[in-house]
Design an enzyme around this catalytic site. Sequence first.
Site, PDB file in Angstrom:
ATOM      1  N   HIS A 107      -8.715  -6.294   3.507  1.00 11.39           N
ATOM      2  CA  HIS A 107      -8.100  -6.975   2.367  1.00 11.39           C
ATOM      3  C   HIS A 107      -7.687  -8.386   2.791  1.00 11.39           C
ATOM      4  O   HIS A 107      -7.052  -8.563   3.833  1.00 11.39           O
ATOM      5  CB  HIS A 107      -6.837  -6.260   1.873  1.00 11.39           C
ATOM      6  CG  HIS A 107      -7.086  -4.900   1.319  1.00 11.39           C
ATOM      7  ND1 HIS A 107      -7.760  -4.693   0.122  1.00 11.39           N
ATOM      8  CD2 HIS A 107      -6.740  -3.669   1.768  1.00 11.39           C
ATOM      9  CE1 HIS A 107      -7.808  -3.393  -0.119  1.00 11.39           C
ATOM     10  NE2 HIS A 107      -7.215  -2.751   0.866  1.00 11.39           N
ATOM     11  N   HIS A 158     -12.318   4.199   6.746  1.00  8.38           N
ATOM     12  CA  HIS A 158     -11.241   4.749   5.910  1.00  8.38           C
ATOM     13  C   HIS A 158     -11.869   5.160   4.581  1.00  8.38           C
ATOM     14  O   HIS A 158     -12.718   4.449   4.048  1.00  8.38           O
ATOM     15  CB  HIS A 158     -10.204   3.638   5.722  1.00  8.38           C
ATOM     16  CG  HIS A 158      -9.043   3.966   4.857  1.00  8.38           C
ATOM     17  ND1 HIS A 158      -8.492   5.210   4.745  1.00  8.38           N
ATOM     18  CD2 HIS A 158      -8.272   3.142   4.071  1.00  8.38           C
ATOM     19  CE1 HIS A 158      -7.448   5.155   3.925  1.00  8.38           C
ATOM     20  NE2 HIS A 158      -7.305   3.922   3.493  1.00  8.38           N
ATOM     21  N   HIS A 176      -3.333   0.018  -6.210  1.00  9.60           N
ATOM     22  CA  HIS A 176      -3.238   1.456  -5.944  1.00  9.60           C
ATOM     23  C   HIS A 176      -2.285   2.184  -6.883  1.00  9.60           C
ATOM     24  O   HIS A 176      -1.816   3.276  -6.576  1.00  9.60           O
ATOM     25  CB  HIS A 176      -2.821   1.704  -4.496  1.00  9.60           C
ATOM     26  CG  HIS A 176      -3.873   1.296  -3.485  1.00  9.60           C
ATOM     27  ND1 HIS A 176      -4.831   0.358  -3.730  1.00  9.60           N
ATOM     28  CD2 HIS A 176      -4.083   1.703  -2.216  1.00  9.60           C
ATOM     29  CE1 HIS A 176      -5.592   0.213  -2.673  1.00  9.60           C
ATOM     30  NE2 HIS A 176      -5.172   1.023  -1.736  1.00  9.60           N
ATOM     31  N   GLU A 192     -10.216   5.772   1.612  1.00  4.72           N
ATOM     32  CA  GLU A 192      -9.566   5.443   0.342  1.00  4.72           C
ATOM     33  C   GLU A 192     -10.552   4.635  -0.507  1.00  4.72           C
ATOM     34  O   GLU A 192     -11.367   3.858   0.004  1.00  4.72           O
ATOM     35  CB  GLU A 192      -8.255   4.661   0.561  1.00  4.72           C
ATOM     36  CG  GLU A 192      -7.416   4.651  -0.706  1.00  4.72           C
ATOM     37  CD  GLU A 192      -5.943   4.285  -0.471  1.00  4.72           C
ATOM     38  OE1 GLU A 192      -5.590   3.807   0.617  1.00  4.72           O
ATOM     39  OE2 GLU A 192      -5.153   4.478  -1.423  1.00  4.72           O
ATOM     40  N   ASP A 219     -10.714   2.126  -2.428  1.00  2.00           N
ATOM     41  CA  ASP A 219     -10.939   0.674  -2.466  1.00  2.00           C
ATOM     42  C   ASP A 219     -11.923   0.247  -1.383  1.00  2.00           C
ATOM     43  O   ASP A 219     -12.440  -0.872  -1.421  1.00  2.00           O
ATOM     44  CB  ASP A 219      -9.625  -0.115  -2.370  1.00  2.00           C
ATOM     45  CG  ASP A 219      -8.713   0.342  -1.261  1.00  2.00           C
ATOM     46  OD1 ASP A 219      -8.821   1.505  -0.833  1.00  2.00           O
ATOM     47  OD2 ASP A 219      -7.878  -0.463  -0.818  1.00  2.00           O
ATOM     48  N   HIS A 267      -3.117   3.934   7.468  1.00  2.00           N
ATOM     49  CA  HIS A 267      -2.045   4.584   6.760  1.00  2.00           C
ATOM     50  C   HIS A 267      -2.465   5.921   6.130  1.00  2.00           C
ATOM     51  O   HIS A 267      -1.658   6.558   5.435  1.00  2.00           O
ATOM     52  CB  HIS A 267      -1.500   3.633   5.671  1.00  2.00           C
ATOM     53  CG  HIS A 267      -2.442   3.464   4.488  1.00  2.00           C
ATOM     54  ND1 HIS A 267      -2.034   3.696   3.200  1.00  2.00           N
ATOM     55  CD2 HIS A 267      -3.749   3.146   4.412  1.00  2.00           C
ATOM     56  CE1 HIS A 267      -3.020   3.474   2.363  1.00  2.00           C
ATOM     57  NE2 HIS A 267      -4.079   3.149   3.067  1.00  2.00           N
ATOM     58  N   ASP A 303      -7.378  -1.405   6.736  1.00  2.00           N
ATOM     59  CA  ASP A 303      -6.180  -1.811   5.992  1.00  2.00           C
ATOM     60  C   ASP A 303      -5.188  -2.592   6.851  1.00  2.00           C
ATOM     61  O   ASP A 303      -4.416  -3.413   6.321  1.00  2.00           O
ATOM     62  CB  ASP A 303      -5.464  -0.585   5.425  1.00  2.00           C
ATOM     63  CG  ASP A 303      -6.051  -0.116   4.106  1.00  2.00           C
ATOM     64  OD1 ASP A 303      -6.484  -0.962   3.312  1.00  2.00           O
ATOM     65  OD2 ASP A 303      -6.063   1.102   3.867  1.00  2.00           O
ATOM     66  N   TYR A 355       2.502  -6.758   1.475  1.00  2.00           N
ATOM     67  CA  TYR A 355       1.568  -5.667   1.795  1.00  2.00           C
ATOM     68  C   TYR A 355       2.231  -4.680   2.755  1.00  2.00           C
ATOM     69  O   TYR A 355       2.189  -3.460   2.559  1.00  2.00           O
ATOM     70  CB  TYR A 355       0.327  -6.297   2.429  1.00  2.00           C
ATOM     71  CG  TYR A 355      -0.820  -5.365   2.694  1.00  2.00           C
ATOM     72  CD1 TYR A 355      -1.823  -5.186   1.758  1.00  2.00           C
ATOM     73  CD2 TYR A 355      -0.926  -4.685   3.899  1.00  2.00           C
ATOM     74  CE1 TYR A 355      -2.896  -4.351   2.001  1.00  2.00           C
ATOM     75  CE2 TYR A 355      -1.984  -3.846   4.164  1.00  2.00           C
ATOM     76  CZ  TYR A 355      -2.976  -3.686   3.209  1.00  2.00           C
ATOM     77  OH  TYR A 355      -4.034  -2.854   3.462  1.00  2.00           O
TER      78      TYR A 355
HETATM   79 FE1  FEO Z   1      -5.949   2.519   2.272  1.00  2.00          FE
HETATM   80 FE2  FEO Z   1      -7.134  -0.505   1.327  1.00  2.00          FE
HETATM   81  O1  FEO Z   1      -6.939   1.354   1.255  1.00  2.00           O
END
Ligand code: FEO
Length: 402
Positions: free
Chosen positions: A226, A79, A24, A81, A83, A146, A165, A193
């Site tokens: 992840h 989410h 990120h 984001e 990724d 997040h 996440d 993380y």
């Molecule tokens: Fe908030 Fe894994 O992106």
Amino acid sequence: MHSLEIKKGIHWIGSVDYESRDFHGYSLSPRGTTYNAYVIEDEKNTLVDTVKHGHFGTFKRRLENVMAPEKVDYFIVNHLELDHAGCLAQAVELCKPEKIFCSTLGLKAMQAHFDISGWPVQAVKTGDSISLGKRTVHFVETRMLHWPDSMLSYIPEEKLLFSNDAFGQNIASSERYVDEMERPYVLAAMKEYYYNIVLPFSPIVLKTLDAVTEMKLDIDFIAPDHGLMFRGAADVAFVLDTYRQLAEQKTRKQALIFFDTMWNSTEKMAAAITEGLEQSGVPVRAFSLKNNHHSTVQTALADCGAVIAGSPTHNNGIMPHVSAMLTYMKGLKPQNRIGAAFGSFGWSGEGSKIVHESLASMGMEMPVDPLKHQYVPTNDTYKACVDFGKAVADALIKKCDG
Ligand code: FEO
């Protein structure tokens, strides 16, 4: 390109990114990472999240290994984001889903990232559920955990939580489950993380963990977006307990020292302060910011109750690496720490005071005045630094015992 059946009719179809080192744009990911996506076979075949841009081919081939893409009926987007949603537009084009579910704030984020005209989006909130046929999916919004849009998806019939996440780790591997890896390796990745991404949201983590307990969600499998998955009651308890401990941030009897140096005077002060702490029985994790990335130092904070930061005075200020480290740490809102500052100087000498004020602005208790020394350390300076280390150690021990 194989998929992996994680429960009967539920498949992992993610992508393993062995090359990821810059997570990120702000945190190192030395073990690589994964972008996990899942597909559920039911009367309404359902895709849960997608993968990062550039990994679409892998994701598509794993999906095709389970079903023809046009057979996917529903998307769940936990989410936005990139990724996890970087391939969303391509996936919508590929599958042409009947419905796309996301949180209310997810809808706003989706509109901001994509042209969603014609997309069959339906916003959901905590307490809402949808039927897939044999299974139901319950949604739990986790605003600011997040991002504002973040949510969890829970399937009670499978005791399965898609956590996005939350509970993730940056680990690229052939293994997909935590129980296939050495536990300390996984724990180190979880701390890295958490401390670089999740830490500021610790109060929300604690509320969410309490809410999960209150809702009596029966969970025996957690599938994050992840890293590795947690299967079985023991590993689910392990990750929930670990998150609670990380979020509580109880003061630990270990000290973090970070510093930068010009002509090694501040470095020598750091070594003498380390000596003082060690003589008092407080282990030290010391980092030169010339050789260590800010996210590596931040990860070490997970085990440290004291932060001792050093900078020479430079142009009436502090060294750029120290300034960057303090800015990064402040944004991550550490709690329950004590702080202390030190540094050498040539003439004006305000560096250690600036560092002191920065640590204090993070809410740290500051038990000792900033320590500074002009030019090259003398024997008296070494003694002052050792005593400084001992004074910080005493304050830390008292805080841990209190
Ligand atoms: Fe908030 Fe894994 O992106």
